[in-house]
Design a protein around this motif. Sequence first.
Motif, PDB file in Angstrom:
ATOM      1  N   UNK A 169      -1.882   3.193   9.295  1.00  0.00           N
ATOM      2  CA  UNK A 169      -2.196   1.795   8.923  1.00  0.00           C
ATOM      3  C   UNK A 169      -1.304   0.828   9.684  1.00  0.00           C
ATOM      4  N   UNK A 170      -0.035   1.246   9.833  1.00  0.00           N
ATOM      5  CA  UNK A 170       0.893   0.350  10.518  1.00  0.00           C
ATOM      6  C   UNK A 170       0.463   0.110  11.966  1.00  0.00           C
ATOM      7  N   UNK A 171      -0.108   1.128  12.582  1.00  0.00           N
ATOM      8  CA  UNK A 171      -0.556   0.971  13.970  1.00  0.00           C
ATOM      9  C   UNK A 171      -1.617  -0.124  14.059  1.00  0.00           C
ATOM     10  N   UNK A 172      -2.541  -0.113  13.084  1.00  0.00           N
ATOM     11  CA  UNK A 172      -3.607  -1.120  13.131  1.00  0.00           C
ATOM     12  C   UNK A 172      -3.052  -2.517  12.875  1.00  0.00           C
ATOM     13  N   UNK A 173      -2.082  -2.582  11.962  1.00  0.00           N
ATOM     14  CA  UNK A 173      -1.461  -3.882  11.697  1.00  0.00           C
ATOM     15  C   UNK A 173      -0.748  -4.372  12.965  1.00  0.00           C
ATOM     16  N   UNK A 174      -0.100  -3.416  13.660  1.00  0.00           N
ATOM     17  CA  UNK A 174       0.635  -3.789  14.863  1.00  0.00           C
ATOM     18  C   UNK A 174      -0.310  -4.307  15.952  1.00  0.00           C
ATOM     19  N   UNK A 175      -1.498  -3.722  16.038  1.00  0.00           N
ATOM     20  CA  UNK A 175      -2.467  -4.215  17.022  1.00  0.00           C
ATOM     21  C   UNK A 175      -2.733  -5.690  16.750  1.00  0.00           C
ATOM     22  N   UNK A 176      -2.942  -6.012  15.466  1.00  0.00           N
ATOM     23  CA  UNK A 176      -3.218  -7.401  15.120  1.00  0.00           C
ATOM     24  C   UNK A 176      -2.019  -8.288  15.465  1.00  0.00           C
ATOM     25  N   UNK A 177      -0.816  -7.814  15.112  1.00  0.00           N
ATOM     26  CA  UNK A 177       0.379  -8.622  15.372  1.00  0.00           C
ATOM     27  C   UNK A 177       0.526  -8.884  16.874  1.00  0.00           C
ATOM     28  N   UNK A 178       0.371  -7.831  17.668  1.00  0.00           N
ATOM     29  CA  UNK A 178       0.538  -7.998  19.115  1.00  0.00           C
ATOM     30  C   UNK A 178      -0.510  -8.972  19.649  1.00  0.00           C
ATOM     31  N   UNK A 179      -1.743  -8.818  19.162  1.00  0.00           N
ATOM     32  CA  UNK A 179      -2.799  -9.734  19.597  1.00  0.00           C
ATOM     33  C   UNK A 179      -2.418 -11.174  19.231  1.00  0.00           C
ATOM     34  N   UNK A 180      -1.956 -11.336  17.997  1.00  0.00           N
ATOM     35  CA  UNK A 180      -1.621 -12.682  17.525  1.00  0.00           C
ATOM     36  C   UNK A 180      -0.482 -13.270  18.362  1.00  0.00           C
ATOM     37  N   UNK A 181       0.562 -12.482  18.548  1.00  0.00           N
ATOM     38  CA  UNK A 181       1.716 -12.986  19.294  1.00  0.00           C
ATOM     39  C   UNK A 181       1.318 -13.333  20.727  1.00  0.00           C
ATOM     40  N   UNK A 182       0.545 -12.438  21.362  1.00  0.00           N
ATOM     41  CA  UNK A 182       0.219 -12.659  22.764  1.00  0.00           C
ATOM     42  C   UNK A 182      -0.669 -13.885  22.974  1.00  0.00           C
ATOM     43  N   UNK A 183      -1.622 -14.098  22.063  1.00  0.00           N
ATOM     44  CA  UNK A 183      -2.624 -15.133  22.327  1.00  0.00           C
ATOM     45  C   UNK A 183      -2.511 -16.374  21.459  1.00  0.00           C
ATOM     46  N   UNK A 184      -1.699 -16.298  20.405  1.00  0.00           N
ATOM     47  CA  UNK A 184      -1.666 -17.456  19.500  1.00  0.00           C
ATOM     48  C   UNK A 184      -0.276 -18.067  19.347  1.00  0.00           C
ATOM     49  N   UNK A 185       0.696 -17.548  20.035  1.00  0.00           N
ATOM     50  CA  UNK A 185       2.028 -18.135  19.865  1.00  0.00           C
ATOM     51  C   UNK A 185       2.602 -18.575  21.209  1.00  0.00           C
ATOM     52  N   UNK A 186       3.649 -19.372  21.110  1.00  0.00           N
ATOM     53  CA  UNK A 186       4.316 -19.881  22.305  1.00  0.00           C
ATOM     54  C   UNK A 186       4.917 -18.725  23.093  1.00  0.00           C
ATOM     55  N   UNK A 187       5.534 -17.798  22.342  1.00  0.00           N
ATOM     56  CA  UNK A 187       6.168 -16.647  22.981  1.00  0.00           C
ATOM     57  C   UNK A 187       5.155 -15.861  23.812  1.00  0.00           C
ATOM     58  N   UNK A 188       3.953 -15.653  23.202  1.00  0.00           N
ATOM     59  CA  UNK A 188       2.911 -14.902  23.902  1.00  0.00           C
ATOM     60  C   UNK A 188       2.484 -15.608  25.164  1.00  0.00           C
ATOM     61  N   UNK A 189       2.352 -16.904  25.062  1.00  0.00           N
ATOM     62  CA  UNK A 189       1.966 -17.688  26.238  1.00  0.00           C
ATOM     63  C   UNK A 189       3.004 -17.521  27.338  1.00  0.00           C
ATOM     64  N   UNK A 190       4.265 -17.516  26.917  1.00  0.00           N
ATOM     65  CA  UNK A 190       5.338 -17.350  27.895  1.00  0.00           C
ATOM     66  C   UNK A 190       5.275 -15.982  28.548  1.00  0.00           C
ATOM     67  N   UNK A 191       5.070 -14.953  27.687  1.00  0.00           N
ATOM     68  CA  UNK A 191       4.994 -13.595  28.232  1.00  0.00           C
ATOM     69  C   UNK A 191       3.880 -13.514  29.271  1.00  0.00           C
ATOM     70  N   UNK A 192       2.728 -14.051  28.918  1.00  0.00           N
ATOM     71  CA  UNK A 192       1.600 -13.959  29.841  1.00  0.00           C
ATOM     72  C   UNK A 192       1.826 -14.806  31.085  1.00  0.00           C
ATOM     73  N   UNK A 193       2.462 -15.946  30.910  1.00  0.00           N
ATOM     74  CA  UNK A 193       2.732 -16.824  32.064  1.00  0.00           C
ATOM     75  C   UNK A 193       3.656 -16.118  33.047  1.00  0.00           C
ATOM     76  N   UNK A 194       4.670 -15.453  32.494  1.00  0.00           N
ATOM     77  CA  UNK A 194       5.627 -14.748  33.331  1.00  0.00           C
ATOM     78  C   UNK A 194       4.951 -13.603  34.081  1.00  0.00           C
ATOM     79  N   UNK A 195       3.921 -13.040  33.462  1.00  0.00           N
ATOM     80  CA  UNK A 195       3.196 -11.947  34.105  1.00  0.00           C
ATOM     81  C   UNK A 195       2.171 -12.422  35.118  1.00  0.00           C
ATOM     82  N   UNK A 196       1.687 -13.615  34.914  1.00  0.00           N
ATOM     83  CA  UNK A 196       0.661 -14.109  35.828  1.00  0.00           C
ATOM     84  C   UNK A 196       1.282 -14.844  37.013  1.00  0.00           C
ATOM     85  N   UNK A 197       2.210 -15.703  36.737  1.00  0.00           N
ATOM     86  CA  UNK A 197       2.770 -16.541  37.788  1.00  0.00           C
ATOM     87  C   UNK A 197       4.208 -16.907  37.430  1.00  0.00           C
TER      88      UNK A 197
END
Lengths: 324, 374
Positions: A169-197
């Motif tokens: 169950x924790x794995x599924x919750x973690x999928x949601x958390x990672x998705x949320x952090x990556x796409x809905x938070x400032x931190x996620x935006x930063x992570x993706x920005x650093x990876x893209x450019x």
Amino acid sequence: MLHNIALILGTTLMYSTPLIYTALGGVISENSGVVNIGLEGMMVVGAFAGAAVGYFTGNPWIAFMAAGIAGGLFGLLHAIACVTFHADQIVSGIAINFLGPGISLFLSRILFDGATMTRSIDLNNKMPRILNSIFPNENILIEKGYEGTRLFFMNFMNLFLGNRYATVYMAFILVFIVWFVLYKTKLGLRIRAVGEHPKAADTLGVNVAKTRYLAVITSGVFSGFGGAAMSLAIVSNFRPTLISGHGFIALAAMIFGKWKPQGALLACLLFGSAQGLTVFLGQFDFNVSSSILSMLPYILTLVILISFVGKSVAPAADGIPYKK
Amino acid sequence: MIKKFLKLFSNNVFLFTVISIFLGLFIGAIILLAAGFNPLQAYGVMLQGIFGKPKYLSYVIIRSTPLILTGLSIAFAFRTGLFNIGAEGQYIIGSTVAVVVGYFIHLPAILHIPLVIICALIASGFWGGITGFFKARFGVNEVISTIMLNWVALYLQNFLIYTPGFQKPGGEVSYAIQPTASITFLDKWKRSEEGIAWLLDHPFWRDLFKTPINWGFLIAIAVAVLVWFILKHTTLGYRLRAVGFNLYAAEYGGINVKKNMVISMTIAGALSGLAGALQVMGVSHQISLLAAMEGYGFDGIAVSLIGNSTPIGCVFSGLLFGGLKYGGPKMQPAMGAPSEIINIVIGIIVFFIAIPQVIRLILEFGKRKKAEKV
């Protein structure tokens, strides 16, 4: 029939779990622009740390955390090489795949009187099956007076969900958390920005090195969890062949899932279902088709890749060291 | 000659590799010390286990042979900018085909041996080529397709093992190849009465022939030279390297990038397949059920990295690897030191190879110190 389907679904969940944790680790690391081929090695370390700490403390949660920390330390090592010293990320990852099993087995021999296999954790100290009280097994259901369709339904749920370890169950919750952090938070935006450019991100005041360190260490922690999901739940000890290629399958699942947590989840479920089916059919003792069957998900993946998914595009700066 | 040697030594990459190996052994020694073992004794046992007897050296060479070839395979793909994680699967295909052709077909040795090798090369070349084709035609990442194909190969071998007529009764192994397909040195003679009698009088050779020493190593060396020649002195090699160096520039220059990707992976596949075939023909003579990957392909990645992706480098790093892998485990019975220290050492070597910057810093620091003293 339905009883069997529930069993297959349940086993699929069980075997997908270690892959899901590890693939999520890959997702985070690579979205920040650091290729992590070392997932396999980090998983081995996690599996060993989980099993060893689990044996000595008797507490699965402390063991699970220890696995995360052990994996995280190897993530740190990878980050030091890749971020601070601009290492070739693939080479560093390969190094970790040698170091991880090497150090795990070395320590196992020292801690367990020369054995490469850790002593088994007491069955009561494995990961708990937390939903087992809601969906108990057939005998208890009958005792409680369930019958007919309700008994049937509850039994189905027991085999599918109730009989599963907490890690699932924790794995599924973690999928949601990672998705949320990556796409809905400032931190996620930063992570993706650093990876893209990374240059653009740097110009806007994002600390590229710090962000990448965070992502790579997290990826190690998740891979460690993945290993522990194997050694603390599916089995109850660590041995040299316990993690054999799972990290690489998680890596493939991450690429298959197009570097997205939800995509990686689906790919992991596909690979998990293969093992689920093999285990299920293994009861009937026909070896021949079990080999062919085990092969199917990998062939299916290739077919899907060439027919539907098409070009898989990594984050633009994935694998490129950033020099100011 | 000396000048040439000095030039080689001043060549940064070579120097860095030597320093990395030294650092790997050094940190390995510290770890042994921390665990309460005498590192000098441990390395002494290892060296004794490598050079102590002709038999040991022979085993080291036997161990190195497949690693040199899988290393070459990965190095070859690297040069074209492709990462071949699939050496493992290509190795399996090579060894499986070698056993099938070696067991079912009856021919005189002079025809049988080349036939087995050619069939293994074709099959594993095809297996590698699939990856190149998928990448060129459909844009499928080669890392993922090779990982998938590794597992397909593994299960294919396991499937074939259970085929009636191929499975040796009473075991999860195949039948052994015909003696005519064996490349073990003097395989028949050394078991004949005459052979046994002669070897009894010649202890050196007796010791050496106790091992399945075979033609594989010499073939691997010849192949390394061939790969070096292809990469350095042919148009094909030039094209392949151009694609690896800069894909877009190569395309602009009129090189068919897609075709060269397929060619590169085909050759890489054939090289790994040859490793599997030689292993079967010279050492194992059969295949058995695989519970997990054997690791020739993954070790090959490290061999190729330590060898700086050059053919000659792969030969030496393959030998180093073979030596560590054969001599290292002897620490265990001799003094109880975990033999896994070898994997740690290899990991550290590869790790330092990943970060040449650190070694550069150490070197510069040393130079500065010297300058200060003067």
